[in-house]
Design a protein around this motif. Sequence first.
Motif, short mmCIF file in Angstrom:
data_model
loop_
_atom_site.label_atom_id
_atom_site.label_comp_id
_atom_site.label_asym_id
_atom_site.label_seq_id
_atom_site.Cartn_x
_atom_site.Cartn_y
_atom_site.Cartn_z
N LEU A 36 -20.09 -97.47 -11.91
CA LEU A 36 -19.36 -96.30 -11.46
C LEU A 36 -19.63 -95.99 -9.98
O LEU A 36 -18.71 -95.73 -9.21
CB LEU A 36 -19.74 -95.06 -12.28
N SER A 37 -20.91 -96.01 -9.62
CA SER A 37 -21.31 -95.66 -8.25
C SER A 37 -22.76 -96.14 -8.05
O SER A 37 -23.29 -96.85 -8.90
CB SER A 37 -21.22 -94.15 -8.02
N GLY A 38 -23.37 -95.74 -6.96
CA GLY A 38 -24.75 -96.14 -6.75
C GLY A 38 -25.34 -95.57 -5.48
O GLY A 38 -24.71 -94.81 -4.75
N THR A 39 -26.58 -95.95 -5.25
CA THR A 39 -27.27 -95.63 -4.01
C THR A 39 -27.91 -96.91 -3.51
O THR A 39 -28.19 -97.83 -4.29
CB THR A 39 -28.37 -94.56 -4.22
N LEU A 40 -28.15 -96.97 -2.19
CA LEU A 40 -28.79 -98.17 -1.67
C LEU A 40 -29.80 -97.82 -0.60
O LEU A 40 -29.72 -96.78 0.05
CB LEU A 40 -27.77 -99.18 -1.13
N THR A 41 -30.76 -98.70 -0.46
CA THR A 41 -31.72 -98.65 0.65
C THR A 41 -31.70 -100.03 1.29
O THR A 41 -31.41 -101.04 0.64
CB THR A 41 -33.14 -98.31 0.19
N LEU A 42 -32.00 -100.06 2.59
CA LEU A 42 -32.02 -101.35 3.28
C LEU A 42 -33.17 -101.38 4.27
O LEU A 42 -33.62 -100.35 4.77
CB LEU A 42 -30.69 -101.62 3.99
N ALA A 43 -33.66 -102.59 4.51
CA ALA A 43 -34.72 -102.81 5.49
C ALA A 43 -34.61 -104.23 5.99
O ALA A 43 -34.23 -105.14 5.25
CB ALA A 43 -36.10 -102.58 4.86
N GLY A 44 -34.92 -104.42 7.28
CA GLY A 44 -34.86 -105.76 7.84
C GLY A 44 -35.28 -105.77 9.29
O GLY A 44 -35.81 -104.78 9.82
N THR A 45 -35.01 -106.90 9.94
CA THR A 45 -35.33 -107.06 11.35
C THR A 45 -34.13 -107.68 12.06
O THR A 45 -33.33 -108.39 11.45
CB THR A 45 -36.55 -107.97 11.56
#
Length: 143
Positions: A36-45
Motif C-alpha cells: 500500500l505504502s511505506g517509509t524509507l531510509t537511505l545512507a551512502g557515500t
Amino acid sequence: MEFNPGVNIFPRKFDITGSAIVTNCVDLTMANPHVLSGTLTLAGTGNAACAPTTLGGSADVTVNITWLLSDGSTDTSTVALHVQATAIPPTVVVQGVVTADRFAGDTALASLLAGQANLLDCLTDEGVTQASGTVTALLYSIP
C-alpha cells in the motif's frame, strides 16, 4: 537528503543520509497481501561538485524500505543503488537491485526531480548540505 560535508564547487567526497514517505504505490505482483505504502531510509557515500562547475558526480546508496501491506503487516526491502549525475544535460540516473526480502533480485530504477538549491551555497566552504524533491521509482523483474 543531507550531505556531509556539503557539496560545493570543488569535487569532494561526502556522506549522504535521508528518509522519505513512499506513497502512490501500485503493486502489480498480484501478491496477497499487496503493498500500500511505506517509509524509507537511505545512507551512502558519494563524490561530486555543484553543477555546472563539474560534469557531475556519483554516489552509492543503500535504501531500506519498510512496506505497509494490505493486511496491516509490514515487510522490509533493501536496495543497493548507484546514482550518476551529469551537469550537461542535467540528468540524474538511479539504478540498482533489490538485495533482500519481498522484491529480492528485482531491478530498481528511479528518476529525480530535485527542488531548487541555493546555488550561492555552492560558493561557500560549507556547500549545499540539504536537498529535497520528488522521486518516481520502479521495482521490476523480467521473467
